[in-house]
Design an enzyme around this catalytic site. Structure first.
Site, PDB file in Angstrom:
ATOM      1  N   GLU A   1       0.814  -1.230   0.000  1.00  0.00           N
ATOM      2  CA  GLU A   1       0.000   0.000   0.000  1.00  0.00           C
ATOM      3  C   GLU A   1       0.842   1.274   0.000  1.00  0.00           C
ATOM      4  OE1 GLU A   1      -4.123  -1.610   2.008  1.00  0.00           O
ATOM      5  OE2 GLU A   1      -2.797  -0.392   3.243  1.00  0.00           O
TER       6      GLU A   1
ATOM      7  N   GLU B   1      -6.170  -8.391  -0.159  1.00  0.00           N
ATOM      8  CA  GLU B   1      -6.811  -7.932   1.074  1.00  0.00           C
ATOM      9  C   GLU B   1      -8.251  -7.559   0.775  1.00  0.00           C
ATOM     10  OE1 GLU B   1      -5.009  -4.886   3.477  1.00  0.00           O
ATOM     11  OE2 GLU B   1      -2.971  -5.623   3.084  1.00  0.00           O
TER      12      GLU B   1
END
Length: 496
Positions: free
Chosen positions: A183, A389
């Site tokens: 991320e 995720e």
């Protein structure tokens, strides 16, 4: 309608959220070790006037749950057996950089760290699961920040190269799927943790987060792009059978204009650009977007390390696949508090989404946003996608019979799985689906145990108390059935 036969069902975790043992066997602190939640603006760092440096200074009034996590470091054999019992095809975790190179700048790795991860990876494989390994999941060694300023310093490219070479050599033939920076597109809004940046010459010595400059951020951005390309090159040279993917948070892709005002339509698109594509394009297409270079030009923020050689490396070594996280969608309204670096997290409530997760977090639930995200990413990059995720955090307690009823989690799971299948039917090449936090762990965002994502309950509380015993939730069997049927059980329910 069906899922591919080799579809990778599984779950994902991160070292800093569950391993614990934060100073064991030679490991030294990383940036998350001084944080209570990655979004905190009050890290355990203090400016030392005598040394002229930032140093770790933990607050004795705070509970740093990540220091012990859920003791996965000592319990991973039993935890991985639970994952295997659910039928996982793969398991994603990260390697704590500071277990391998405690300070980050050493030439020789810490053998105890290598040995730990060798056994961990062998155990994953021994249970018939494919390891998916993140090389940096908010785990930059703290020393690299306090001594060098972190990724804004071009020296980190060399330190990372040594780290990557060590991993690819040590685990050659054992790891097929590598993810580089977790991320990292959150860098602009969370530079300390997501970007691994610290200003060594701060104007405000009382605010380690606020002292990070825009120049620091763009220097780090470029250095990470170069390091990512170098990683792909290095991986293919050392282990031609492995694949390297990027990992971006893509809730910022599902940003809808609040209405059809041109300012909102374009604003939503700009939020996609500066929330996702500004990293996705260099990683996947090998190009730094023109709107990024416009920012550099107009604000006089050109990266100090920018070079033709670096841009060529970025161009020549794109990633092999695109992995991402998705939790929820958002809206863009020019009249609301929105910034181009928010990643689509702020904005007005979407009036067309009627369902939210239970309080206190109340996240809007938008399964169709996942299908939308997958189509946007695949149309743009034409690379295999990997959902690494997706999940929902809930406040839960054990029943008297040591079970947890979590029908909302099951509902959220099934609705999103259906939309993954719809995207596959749309023509999207999707490698797999990993549920975030299949076992309860310390929440990255809030730094607490109360926000639980798992199919397995862990007896640990926000104050650090608890037995650490593991208990299966009702959702455990629901996900097991989905995996056993390769998603068919959910698709049949949807048709009925």
């Amino acid at each position: 309608m069906s899922f591919p036969k080799n579809f990778l069902w599984g779950g994902a975790v991160a070292a800093n959220q569950l391993e614990g043992a934060w100073l064991s066997d030679g490991k030294k602190p990383d940036i998350t070790d001084v944080m209570v939640g990655i979004s905190s603006h009050d890290p355990g760092l203090k400016w030392n006037e005598e040394t002229g440096k930032w140093e770790m200074c933990l607050d004795p009034k705070k509970v740093y749950l990540s220091h012990e996590g859920i003791d996965f470091y000592h319990r991973y054999h039993e935890d991985l057996k639970l994952m295997a019992d659910m039928g996982f095809k793969c398991f994603r975790t990260s390697i704590a950089w500071s277990r391998i190179f405690p300070n980050g700048d050493e030439e020789t790795p810490n053998q105890a760290g290598i040995d730990f991860y060798k056994d961990l990876i062998d155990t994953i494989r021994g249970y018939g699961m494919e390891p998916v390994i993140t090389m940096s999941h908010y785990e930059t060694p703290l020393y690299l920040l306090t001594e060098y300023g972190g990724w804004s310093n071009e020296k980190l490219i060399g330190f990372w190269h040594n780290y990557a070479k060590t991993l690819f050599t040590a685990f050659k033939g054992k790891v097929k799927y590598w993810l580089t920076f977790n991320e990292v597109n959150a860098l602009l809004r969370n530079p300390l943790v997501a970007g691994g940046i610290l200003d060594l010459h701060p104007k405000d010595k009382n605010d380690p987060c606020g002292s990070i400059t825009e120049q620091d951020k763009w220097d780090a951005y470029y250095n990470i792009l170069v390091a990512n390309a170098d990683t792909v090159k290095l991986a293919h040279e050392i282990d031609p059978d492995c694949q390297v993917g990027c990992m971006l948070t893509c809730s910022g892709t599902a940003v809808y204009p609040y209405d059809c005002r041109p300012e909102n339509v374009f604003g939503a698109y700009q939020t996609q650009q500066m929330g996702v594509f500004y990293f996705g394009d260099p990683f996947c297409l090998g190009i730094i977007p023109g709107y990024v270079k416009r920012i550099w030009r107009e604000k006089h923020l050109t990266p100090k390390n920018l070079s033709a050689e670096g841009e060529k490396l970025i161009h020549d070594y794109p990633v092999d696949f695109f992995s991402f996280s998705y939790y929820r969608s958002s809206t863009y309204d020019v009249g609301a508090k929105n910034g181009l670096d928010t990643g689509g997290i702020t904005g007005r409530t979407n009036p067309y989404l009627k369902e939210c997760s239970p309080k206190p977090w109340s996240w809007p639930v938008d399964p169709l946003g996942l299908r939308y995200t997958m189509n946007v990413l695949y149309d743009r990059y034409h690379l295999p996608l990997f959902i690494v995720e997706n999940g929902i955090g809930l406040d839960e307690q054990l029943n008297a019979d040591k079970t947890v009823d979590d029908p909302f989690r099951v509902h959220y799971l099934k609705e999103h799985v259906v939309q993954v299948n719809e995207a596959i039917e749309d023509g999207v090449d999707c490698m797999g689906y990993l549920w975030w936090g299949p076992i309860d762990l310390v929440s990255a965002g809030t730094g607490e145990m109360k926000k639980r994502y798992g199919f397995v309950y862990v007896d640990r509380n926000n104050d650090g108390t608890g037995t650490l015993a593991r208990y299966k939730k009702k959702s455990f069997d629901a996900y097991k059935e989905i995996i056993e049927s390769n998603g068919e059980s959910v698709l049949k329910e949807e048709k009925q």
